[in-house]
Motif scaffolding. Structure first.
Motif, short mmCIF file in Angstrom:
data_model
loop_
_atom_site.label_atom_id
_atom_site.label_comp_id
_atom_site.label_asym_id
_atom_site.label_seq_id
_atom_site.Cartn_x
_atom_site.Cartn_y
_atom_site.Cartn_z
N ALA A 81 26.83 23.27 47.82
CA ALA A 81 27.40 23.86 46.51
C ALA A 81 26.62 24.53 46.14
CB ALA A 81 26.60 22.41 46.27
N LEU A 82 26.44 25.19 46.49
CA LEU A 82 25.87 26.34 45.69
C LEU A 82 27.56 27.94 46.31
CD1 LEU A 82 24.18 28.62 44.46
CD2 LEU A 82 23.19 28.96 46.39
N LEU A 83 27.46 27.51 47.99
CA LEU A 83 28.92 27.93 48.15
C LEU A 83 29.60 28.19 47.51
CD1 LEU A 83 28.15 28.65 52.24
CD2 LEU A 83 28.28 30.08 50.10
N GLU A 84 30.34 27.00 47.18
CA GLU A 84 31.76 26.80 46.20
C GLU A 84 31.33 27.40 44.62
OE1 GLU A 84 33.85 22.22 45.59
OE2 GLU A 84 32.47 22.57 46.77
N SER A 85 30.64 26.75 44.38
CA SER A 85 29.80 27.26 42.62
C SER A 85 30.55 28.97 42.31
CB SER A 85 28.83 26.69 42.49
OG SER A 85 28.62 27.46 41.30
N GLU A 86 30.01 29.52 43.55
CA GLU A 86 29.34 30.79 43.20
C GLU A 86 31.04 31.87 43.87
OE1 GLU A 86 26.46 32.14 45.98
OE2 GLU A 86 24.96 32.03 45.12
N THR A 87 31.95 30.88 44.43
CA THR A 87 33.23 31.50 44.72
C THR A 87 33.92 30.87 44.04
OG1 THR A 87 32.83 29.17 45.99
CG2 THR A 87 32.95 31.82 47.77
N SER A 88 34.03 30.01 43.44
CA SER A 88 34.42 29.82 42.05
C SER A 88 34.50 30.29 41.11
CB SER A 88 34.34 27.77 41.90
OG SER A 88 34.98 27.24 42.84
N ARG A 89 33.08 30.74 41.08
CA ARG A 89 32.93 31.74 39.69
C ARG A 89 32.92 33.25 39.97
NH1 ARG A 89 27.88 33.44 38.18
NH2 ARG A 89 27.51 34.55 35.79
N LEU A 90 33.35 33.60 40.76
CA LEU A 90 33.38 35.18 41.21
C LEU A 90 35.13 35.23 41.27
CD1 LEU A 90 32.70 37.34 42.44
CD2 LEU A 90 32.79 36.75 44.73
N ILE A 119 36.54 38.02 38.83
CA ILE A 119 37.93 38.36 39.08
C ILE A 119 39.78 38.64 38.51
CG2 ILE A 119 39.88 39.13 40.79
CD1 ILE A 119 37.65 38.68 43.17
N HIS A 120 40.21 37.13 37.75
CA HIS A 120 41.47 36.56 36.93
C HIS A 120 41.31 37.66 36.00
CE1 HIS A 120 43.70 34.33 39.35
NE2 HIS A 120 42.75 33.83 40.05
N ARG A 121 39.25 37.70 35.54
CA ARG A 121 39.04 38.02 34.03
C ARG A 121 39.47 39.28 34.04
NH1 ARG A 121 33.60 35.48 32.09
NH2 ARG A 121 33.81 37.49 30.66
N TYR A 122 38.45 40.12 35.32
CA TYR A 122 38.17 41.02 35.50
C TYR A 122 40.47 41.49 35.25
CZ TYR A 122 37.33 46.14 36.92
OH TYR A 122 37.38 47.52 37.68
N ILE A 123 41.18 40.89 35.78
CA ILE A 123 42.64 41.13 36.84
C ILE A 123 42.83 41.36 34.49
CG2 ILE A 123 44.47 40.91 37.25
CD1 ILE A 123 42.39 42.31 39.54
N ASN A 124 42.62 40.64 34.43
CA ASN A 124 43.58 40.68 32.57
C ASN A 124 42.75 41.60 31.43
OD1 ASN A 124 45.26 38.66 33.11
ND2 ASN A 124 43.78 37.36 33.16
N GLN A 125 41.35 42.25 31.68
CA GLN A 125 40.23 42.76 31.09
C GLN A 125 39.72 43.82 32.07
OE1 GLN A 125 39.18 40.21 27.91
NE2 GLN A 125 40.93 40.22 26.20
N PRO A 126 39.81 44.89 32.49
CA PRO A 126 38.99 45.05 33.13
C PRO A 126 38.12 45.84 31.97
CG PRO A 126 41.36 46.08 32.92
CD PRO A 126 40.89 44.94 32.17
N SER A 127 36.77 45.39 32.33
CA SER A 127 35.34 46.39 31.69
C SER A 127 34.40 46.31 32.84
CB SER A 127 34.49 45.93 30.75
OG SER A 127 34.55 44.27 31.16
N PRO A 128 33.72 47.87 32.78
CA PRO A 128 32.58 47.74 33.34
C PRO A 128 31.07 46.59 33.75
CG PRO A 128 32.63 49.76 31.92
CD PRO A 128 33.17 48.47 31.22
#
Length: 646
Positions: A32-41, A45-54
């Motif tokens: 469950a932890l792995l599934e939660s972490e990969t989904s959050r990752l 990544i989608h947020r970073y592609i749309n709005q890149p920020s440090p």
């Protein structure tokens, strides 16, 4: 032993099954932890592609390390996941590596957008400004085409930005269409140009428009590649990872179900065996119980009958079975001891009852004696007051009697002279008038003094004999009491200073106040200044807030030791018992302050440095009668102190 062996075997099986269940649940938590972490990752990544920020990039790196750490430190060491985690590690690694490739594509897109879209657009904006500046007035023929081209350029720039930020296909189509519009207006403007600067700027504008169209085409291609990479590498890998996790979860559920079935089956087997053995044991126990009950029933009945006899007060019945050597015999002997104790208790109660009756009689006599002593102390204080006032009144009365006798003799002599001579000289008459005036003045002064003393004594005596509540001036009451005590103070060579404001009015019991001051004066005269020692006493009063008055009675006499201070207010405590002291003076004063006046009384003293009594009482007395109310057993109750006397 049979039960122990069965339970031990069952416990082994149950422990093994329970270990499997716990391990499965632990593995489920890791999955469950792995599934939660990969989904959050994936979301980051989608947020970073749309709005890149440090900040997003740093958070992605931290979460990436967390996912790898979970795989390497927890999943790989888990006994249930260690054999199936390789595929999950491979999918996760591809998912994480895809982010690096995606960052490279994103950097290329940003560069293309900056160099091949924004740079030509900035040049085109400058060229439009040059063309507008080269046009002399708005009535020129080139102006409508220039305005249309400039408007298409603005719309194209807005659409290009929207497409870069949101990947909207409608924005891409708008950018392409507006670019075509710009290309179509350039030849028209070239034909209408009326100077070389306009023509040169239009040629440059056409070249930058072509570069912008190529940049938009390249940007569209790169954005499409990024979308494809995001779909095939990131989303697909994450979905594959989720699928692998779901497959492992299914295996865990199957293993957990198997362990639970083993657990339930073992419990059922143990329950059946325990029930069977319990039935056998129950039969044995019932048989043994019947035999034992038959062997002890009669002795127990005899013991029970003896207990009933003891509880009903019949102590003469002997307990049967005391000589038996078993537990029943021990019970019988215990009942016999109980009977003997009951007999001893009854005898002791009879003796205690008789002693209590004697003690109560003695206590009643003591209480009566105690009350008589208190009344005697009050009467003695009043008697001393009468004797002192009588002695004080004797002086002005004696002087008045002497003056009256002398005046009578002078009147007889004057009458004899008048009869013998027949005529009086003016000087004789004036001498008689002068002597008469002097005698009258002396008589009036001394009789006024006697009247004042008698009035003060009368008021004090009335207040002492009638505990009536009334409003009185604290200053006047203090002066009256001091006037009645002057003979005692003069006889003992004690200097007295009084500082009581005139505006302090008390609603209370002046007799109790007088009794308090009298007891304090007499206590100071007898104890603070023994053997006729000279000294000083001061009494002062001041308001304390809006509701209370503080009275301070202080002397510079012998003082008290700490032991004497602790017992100063106790009844019948005195340091001069052999000299006639009763030990009730301070006790009566303390009771009057705390009970009738509703105040507090505190004592401060040091040996050789004098004593100070501090009385705090309300302006309106809250107490009642000072007589002690008898308790339920007939004994009077002394009031509790409100403050320590130390």
């Amino acid at each position: 032993m049979v039960l122990a062996v069965m339970i031990w075997n069952g416990a082994q099986v149950l422990g093994s099954a329970w270990d499997d269940v716990r391990q499965v649940r632990k593995s489920d938590r890791i999955l469950a932890l792995l599934e939660s972490e990969t989904s959050r990752l994936q979301n980051l990544i989608h947020r970073y592609i749309n709005q890149p920020s440090p900040e997003l990039f740093a958070e992605i790196l931290l979460l990436r390390e967390a996912v790898l750490g979970t795989l390497t430190t927890r999943a790989s060491t888990d006994p249930m996941l260690s054999g199936s985690v390789e595929e999950l590690e491979r999918v996760t690694e591809r998912f994480l590596n895809g982010f690096g490739e995606l960052r490279g594509v994103q950097a290329t897109i940003s560069k293309t957008y900056e160099e091949q879209v924004l740079a030509p657009a900035r040049d085109m904006a400058g060229l439009y400004s040059i063309i507008e500046g080269a046009t002399g007035h708005r009535d020129a023929l080139i102006w409508p085409s220039l305005a249309k081209s400039r408007e298409a350029f603005t719309a194209m720039l807005v659409a290009a930005n929207a497409y870069y930020l949101s990947l909207a296909s409608a924005s891409a189509e708008d950018a392409r269409r507006n670019t075509e519009t710009i290309e179509k207006t350039i030849p028209v403007m070239s034909d209408l140009a009326d100077n070389d600067l306009q023509r040169m700027a239009l040629q440059r504008l056409h070249a930058r428009t072509m570069a912008l169209r190529e940049g938009l085409a390249k940007l569209s291609e790169q954005l499409a590649n990024r979308t494809e990479l995001l779909r095939n590498t990131i989303d697909a890998s994450q979905a594959e990872a989720i699928g692998a996790i779901d497959a492992l979860s299914v295996k865990m559920r199957q293993r957990e179900q198997k362990a639970q079935e083993t657990f339930d089956r073992t419990l059922r087997n143990i329950s059946r065996r325990v029930v069977s053995i319990a039935v056998i044991f129950l039969g044995i126990i019932i048989t043994a119980g019947v035999l034992i009950a038959l062997s002890i029933r009669l002795p127990l009945r005899q013991i029970l009958a003896a207990m009933h006899a003891i509880t009903s007060g019949n102590y003469d019945r002997q307990v049967q079975g005391t000589r038996a050597k078993d537990e029943v015999g021990a019970m019988a002997r215990a009942v016999e001891v109980f009977r003997e104790n009951a007999i001893a208790k009854r005898e002791t109660e009879d003796e205690l009852r008789a002693s209590k009756e004697k003690a109560e009689g003695a206590l009643l006599e003591l209480n009566a004696t105690q009350q008589d002593l208190i009344d005697a102390e009050r009467l003695a204080a009043l008697g001393g007051l009468v004797a002192g006032v009588a002695h004080e009144v004797n002086n002005p009365i004696g002087i008045s009697l002497t003056v009256a006798s002398s005046f009578a003799r002078r009147a007889e002599m004057f009458d004899a002279e008048l009869r013998s001579v027949g005529q009086l000289r003016r000087s004789q008459l004036e001498e008689f008038v002068r002597s008469s005036r002097d005698a009258a003045q002396q008589l009036v002064a001394n009789l006024h003094r006697a009247a004042e003393l008698i009035q003060s004594f009368k008021q004090v005596a009335v207040d002492r004999s009638h505990a009536e509540r009334r409003q009185f001036s604290l200053s006047e009451a203090t002066d009256q009491i001091v006037a009645s005590l002057r003979p005692v103070l003069r006889k003992a060579s004690i200097a007295l200073s009084v500082d009581v404001p005139d505006n302090l009015v008390i609603d209370g019991y002046p007799g109790s106040y007088g009794q308090i001051l009298t007891n304090l004066f007499l206590n100071a005269a007898n104890h603070a200044f023994p053997d006729g020692r000279s000294g000083a006493i001061s009494i002062s009063a001041r308001p304390r807030g809006n509701d209370d008055v503080e009275i301070i009675f202080a002397d510079n006499g012998a003082g008290m030791t700490p032991d004497v201070q602790r017992q100063a207010f106790d009844p019948f405590f005195t340091t001069r018992r052999n000299e006639g002291g009763t030990g009730l003076g301070l006790h009566i004063a303390y009771n009057l302050v705390t009970q009738q006046l509703g105040g507090r009384m505190m004592l401060e003293s040091r040996l050789g440095q004098g004593t100070t009594f501090r009385i705090i009482m309300p302006r309106a007395a809250r107490g009642g009668s000072v007589t002690s109310e008898p308790a339920s057993d007939g004994t009077p109750q002394w009031p509790n102190r409100t403050m320590s006397s130390t």
